[in-house]
Scaffold this active site. Structure first.
Site, PDB file in Angstrom:
ATOM      1  N   LYS A 179     -14.483  -1.301  -9.424  1.00  0.00           N
ATOM      2  CA  LYS A 179     -13.915  -2.573  -8.990  1.00  0.00           C
ATOM      3  C   LYS A 179     -13.111  -2.370  -7.708  1.00  0.00           C
ATOM      4  CE  LYS A 179     -10.137  -4.763  -9.431  1.00  0.00           C
ATOM      5  NZ  LYS A 179     -10.085  -5.480  -8.136  1.00  0.00           N
ATOM      6  N   SER A 233      -0.976   0.752  -6.059  1.00  0.00           N
ATOM      7  CA  SER A 233       0.487   0.807  -6.067  1.00  0.00           C
ATOM      8  C   SER A 233       1.033   1.383  -7.373  1.00  0.00           C
ATOM      9  CB  SER A 233       1.050  -0.592  -5.841  1.00  0.00           C
ATOM     10  OG  SER A 233       0.692  -1.410  -6.932  1.00  0.00           O
ATOM     11  N   THR A 236       1.229  -1.232 -10.279  1.00  0.00           N
ATOM     12  CA  THR A 236      -0.037  -1.453 -10.987  1.00  0.00           C
ATOM     13  C   THR A 236      -0.354  -0.254 -11.882  1.00  0.00           C
ATOM     14  OG1 THR A 236      -0.836  -2.779  -9.144  1.00  0.00           O
ATOM     15  CG2 THR A 236      -2.489  -2.003 -10.687  1.00  0.00           C
ATOM     16  N   GLU A 254      -3.484   7.670  -8.067  1.00  0.00           N
ATOM     17  CA  GLU A 254      -3.121   7.986  -6.674  1.00  0.00           C
ATOM     18  C   GLU A 254      -2.328   6.806  -6.144  1.00  0.00           C
ATOM     19  OE1 GLU A 254      -3.744  10.744  -5.067  1.00  0.00           O
ATOM     20  OE2 GLU A 254      -5.120  11.718  -6.448  1.00  0.00           O
ATOM     21  N   CYS A 288      -1.632   5.267   2.707  1.00  0.00           N
ATOM     22  CA  CYS A 288      -0.639   5.797   1.776  1.00  0.00           C
ATOM     23  C   CYS A 288       0.072   7.017   2.364  1.00  0.00           C
ATOM     24  CB  CYS A 288      -1.311   6.158   0.470  1.00  0.00           C
ATOM     25  SG  CYS A 288      -2.709   7.268   0.700  1.00  0.00           S
ATOM     26  N   GLU A 392       8.345   1.616  -0.257  1.00  0.00           N
ATOM     27  CA  GLU A 392       7.142   1.686   0.573  1.00  0.00           C
ATOM     28  C   GLU A 392       6.956   0.336   1.268  1.00  0.00           C
ATOM     29  OE1 GLU A 392       3.193   1.653  -1.347  1.00  0.00           O
ATOM     30  OE2 GLU A 392       2.669   3.318  -0.033  1.00  0.00           O
TER      31      GLU A 392
HETATM   32  P1  NAD Z   1      -2.636  -2.654  -5.937  1.00  0.00           P
HETATM   33  O1  NAD Z   1      -2.034  -1.756  -6.942  1.00  0.00           O
HETATM   34  O2  NAD Z   1      -2.116  -4.026  -5.812  1.00  0.00           O
HETATM   35  O3  NAD Z   1      -4.205  -2.816  -6.204  1.00  0.00           O
HETATM   36  C1  NAD Z   1      -5.071  -1.723  -6.263  1.00  0.00           C
HETATM   37  C2  NAD Z   1      -6.283  -2.104  -7.107  1.00  0.00           C
HETATM   38  O4  NAD Z   1      -5.869  -2.324  -8.447  1.00  0.00           O
HETATM   39  C3  NAD Z   1      -6.976  -3.395  -6.661  1.00  0.00           C
HETATM   40  O5  NAD Z   1      -8.361  -3.259  -6.839  1.00  0.00           O
HETATM   41  C4  NAD Z   1      -6.415  -4.410  -7.629  1.00  0.00           C
HETATM   42  O6  NAD Z   1      -7.237  -5.527  -7.813  1.00  0.00           O
HETATM   43  C5  NAD Z   1      -6.304  -3.593  -8.890  1.00  0.00           C
HETATM   44  N1  NAD Z   1      -5.341  -4.097  -9.880  1.00  0.00           N
HETATM   45  C6  NAD Z   1      -4.223  -4.833  -9.665  1.00  0.00           C
HETATM   46  N2  NAD Z   1      -3.614  -5.116 -10.832  1.00  0.00           N
HETATM   47  C7  NAD Z   1      -4.349  -4.538 -11.807  1.00  0.00           C
HETATM   48  C8  NAD Z   1      -4.235  -4.473 -13.224  1.00  0.00           C
HETATM   49  N3  NAD Z   1      -3.229  -5.064 -13.879  1.00  0.00           N
HETATM   50  N4  NAD Z   1      -5.167  -3.780 -13.916  1.00  0.00           N
HETATM   51  C9  NAD Z   1      -6.187  -3.161 -13.279  1.00  0.00           C
HETATM   52  N5  NAD Z   1      -6.349  -3.208 -11.940  1.00  0.00           N
HETATM   53  C10 NAD Z   1      -5.450  -3.882 -11.213  1.00  0.00           C
HETATM   54  O7  NAD Z   1      -2.572  -1.874  -4.559  1.00  0.00           O
HETATM   55  P2  NAD Z   1      -3.022  -2.410  -3.130  1.00  0.00           P
HETATM   56  O8  NAD Z   1      -1.972  -3.344  -2.645  1.00  0.00           O
HETATM   57  O9  NAD Z   1      -4.431  -2.847  -3.177  1.00  0.00           O
HETATM   58  O10 NAD Z   1      -2.989  -1.066  -2.278  1.00  0.00           O
HETATM   59  C11 NAD Z   1      -1.879  -0.585  -1.619  1.00  0.00           C
HETATM   60  C12 NAD Z   1      -1.222   0.507  -2.432  1.00  0.00           C
HETATM   61  O11 NAD Z   1      -2.143   1.563  -2.653  1.00  0.00           O
HETATM   62  C13 NAD Z   1      -0.060   1.153  -1.693  1.00  0.00           C
HETATM   63  O12 NAD Z   1       0.990   1.367  -2.594  1.00  0.00           O
HETATM   64  C14 NAD Z   1      -0.628   2.479  -1.223  1.00  0.00           C
HETATM   65  O13 NAD Z   1       0.303   3.488  -0.986  1.00  0.00           O
HETATM   66  C15 NAD Z   1      -1.530   2.823  -2.344  1.00  0.00           C
HETATM   67  N6  NAD Z   1      -2.523   3.799  -1.912  1.00  0.00           N
HETATM   68  C16 NAD Z   1      -2.460   5.081  -2.407  1.00  0.00           C
HETATM   69  C17 NAD Z   1      -3.384   6.028  -1.988  1.00  0.00           C
HETATM   70  C18 NAD Z   1      -3.364   7.434  -2.502  1.00  0.00           C
HETATM   71  O14 NAD Z   1      -4.377   8.117  -2.377  1.00  0.00           O
HETATM   72  N7  NAD Z   1      -2.281   7.924  -3.057  1.00  0.00           N
HETATM   73  C19 NAD Z   1      -4.377   5.664  -1.069  1.00  0.00           C
HETATM   74  C20 NAD Z   1      -4.396   4.362  -0.593  1.00  0.00           C
HETATM   75  C21 NAD Z   1      -3.470   3.438  -1.030  1.00  0.00           C
END
Ligand code: NAD
Length: 488
Positions: A179, A233, A236, A254, A288, A392
């Site tokens: 997804k 994040s 999440t 991650e 990230c 962040e």
């Molecule tokens: P997010 O957590 O809002 O969403 C990430 C994914 O999770 C999306 O596909 C979203 O639809 C899904 N999601 C949201 N709520 C959910 C739930 N309750 N159950 C299951 N899935 C759910 O994050 P974002 O805003 O899309 O991305 C930015 C974040 O990602 C930042 O915090 C960034 O640092 C982090 N990030 C980390 C890495 C890493 O490798 N450590 C890499 C890229 C981004």
């Protein structure tokens, strides 16, 4: 399978090797214009159920193929994506807001490489074996795929991060239900169109589109998905951990970062300044691994700040499809407001905003007036306790502060909840080693940034994650190990 209504792209789920329409859809925007770019399936339990069923059905045959057979299929998929690199890059830029240059040189080449890397890596894994002569025993370990893997990815590096999960998962013999983020789903859908030609059997890769709360949670809660690989994040991740706890799922998380750059007064500033600009503002600061706290030793603080701000002002913000542009649009209107609010808070706390938001004027081309743009912003004299130094921000905003001693800077760099990546700049090898050892960070780059060997572990400490991804680590995550003892 491609459906258009008034030129609008309408995506469909990819389940069991077929594109299937959904009963309801959500809008996804082009961040550089503010217009609706496409309609994304608003999948729920029913769609996830169908995808998991298809993945389960495909598992016995896929998991019993030899690693070489799977490797050849992954290589073919890499070739097909590479063949369409330009189309993928255009779509990623339009969907995400990132510059076409970044999509062309980073996102899509890396997606191609993810498949090539694991196509090769899977052929070189060996398991353990040990002898216990006094007992007349030989022990060995065997690794088998786990089953249906649930893969959930964010919007910042859409195809790059999704394929970083799909490639190892299927290379190891699992089947997947993926997804992508509801805000950036287009390139995943484009990839689905290539799977059959690459020889990926139906049901091995299924993609369900939709929101986190509905689609994501249905996947996390599905009893037949024993493993979830998530990038996104920290908030999440907490929710996913709770929801998967009753099933005792295997999780790889991650998450976010609040990454420091530590610049000692013996640093080579001609290397350090351009790299720290990139580490702060590349991909609009939406990586990230981006630097957002810059600690500069007192002796070079004013010189660094002067040169850093002068260079930051040269970064061109504008239409992402213009190849001369350095900073594209942020992902959404809401996210732009959130990033701006941090600058506002810093100002209210008495910090100095040296360039960017609220200081310089942003001039945008005609077609981009409603896009979600922001200038690279440098903040100085901000307190370590400030939310700008603790949370962040995930945008083109970086804070610069002074420090005196090695001891002090290590402590300050470590005093956040996150621990993903850090950079250290110094020409003193001893110091570089000492500091790298003491930083609470899954990755430490010294005198460089974002140089990756995919063989090595990637991931964060503390609130930045649980588990690591990489050649060996992903192999271990996506397989179940068994210890077998043979007595003669
Ligand atoms: P997010 O957590 O809002 O969403 C990430 C994914 O999770 C999306 O596909 C979203 O639809 C899904 N999601 C949201 N709520 C959910 C739930 N309750 N159950 C299951 N899935 C759910 O994050 P974002 O805003 O899309 O991305 C930015 C974040 O990602 C930042 O915090 C960034 O640092 C982090 N990030 C980390 C890495 C890493 O490798 N450590 C890499 C890229 C981004």
């Amino acid at each position: 399978t491609m459906a258009h209504s008034k030129d609008l792209l309408v995506l469909e789920n990819f389940i069991g090797g077929k594109f299937v329409p959904c009963s309801s859809y959500i809008d996804s925007y082009n961040p550089s214009t503010g217009d609706v770019y496409c309609r994304v399936p608003d999948s729920g339990k029913e769609e996830v159920e169908a995808a998991v069923k298809a993945a389960k059905y495909a598992f016995p045959s896929w998991s019993s193929k030899s690693p070489l057979e799977r490797s050849q299929i992954l290589n073919r998929l890499a070739d097909l994506i590479e063949h369409d690199l330009e189309a993928f890059a255009q779509a990623e830029s339009k969907d995400q807001g990132k510059t076409i240059t970044f999509a062309r040189t980073v996102d899509i080449p890396r997606a191609v490489y993810n498949f090539r890397f694991f196509a090769s890596s899977i052929l070189h894994r060996t398991t353990e074996c040990t002898e216990m002569a006094t007992m007349g025993c030989v022990h060995y370990t065997s690794r088998t795929p786990v089953g249906v893997a649930g893969l959930i990815s964010p919007w910042n590096l859409p195809l790059y991060l999704l394929t970083w999960k799909i490639a190892p998962a299927i290379a190891c013999g699992n089947t997947v239900v993926a997804k992508p983020s509801e805000m950036t789903s287009v390139t995943a859908w484009m990839m689905c169109k290539l799977l059959e030609k690459a020889g990926v059997p139906p049901g091995v890769v299924n993609v369900v589109f939709g929101t986190g709360a509905k689609t994501g949670e249905a996947l996390v809660c599905h009893p037949d998905v024993p493993l979830i690989s998530f990038t996104g994040s920290t908030l999440t991740a907490q929710r996913i951990t709770e929801k998967s706890a009753p099933h005792c799922k295997r999780l790889s998380l991650e998450l976010g970062g609040k990454n420091p750059a530590i610049i000692f007064d013996d640093a080579d500033l001609t290397q350090c300044i351009p790299t720290t600009l990139r580490s702060s503002f590349a991909n609009q600061g939406e990586i990230c691994l981006c630097t957002s706290r810059i600690f500069v030793q007192r002796g070079i603080y004013s010189e660094f700040l002067k040169r850093f701000v002068a260079e930051a002002k040269k970064w061109k913000v504008g239409n992402p499809s213009d190849p001369t542009v350095d900073v594209g649009a942020l992902i959404s209107k809401e996210h732009l407001e959130k990033v701006r609010s941090y600058v506002k808070k810093a100002r209210a706390e008495g910090a100095r905003v040296l360039c960017g938001e609220g200081v310089d004027s942003l001039v945008l081309p005609g077609g981009n007036q409603k896009g979600y743009f922001m200038l690279p912003t440098v903040i100085a004299e901000v307190k370590d306790e400030s939310c700008c130094m603790q949370e962040e921000i995930f945008g083109p905003v970086t804070c610069v502060v002074a420090f005196d001693t090695e001891e002090e800077v290590v402590e300050r760099a470590n005093s956040v909840k996150y621990g993903l990546a850090a950079t250290v700049w110094s020409s003193n090898v001893g110091r570089v080693h000492r500091v790298a050892q003491r930083l609470q960070s899954g990755l430490v780059w010294t005198n460089c940034w974002l140089v990756r060997d995919l063989n090595l572990p990637f991931g964060g400490m503390k609130a930045s994650g649980i588990g690591r991804e990489g050649g060996k680590d992903s192999y271990e995550f996506f397989t179940e190990v068994k210890t077998i003892t043979i007595k003669h």
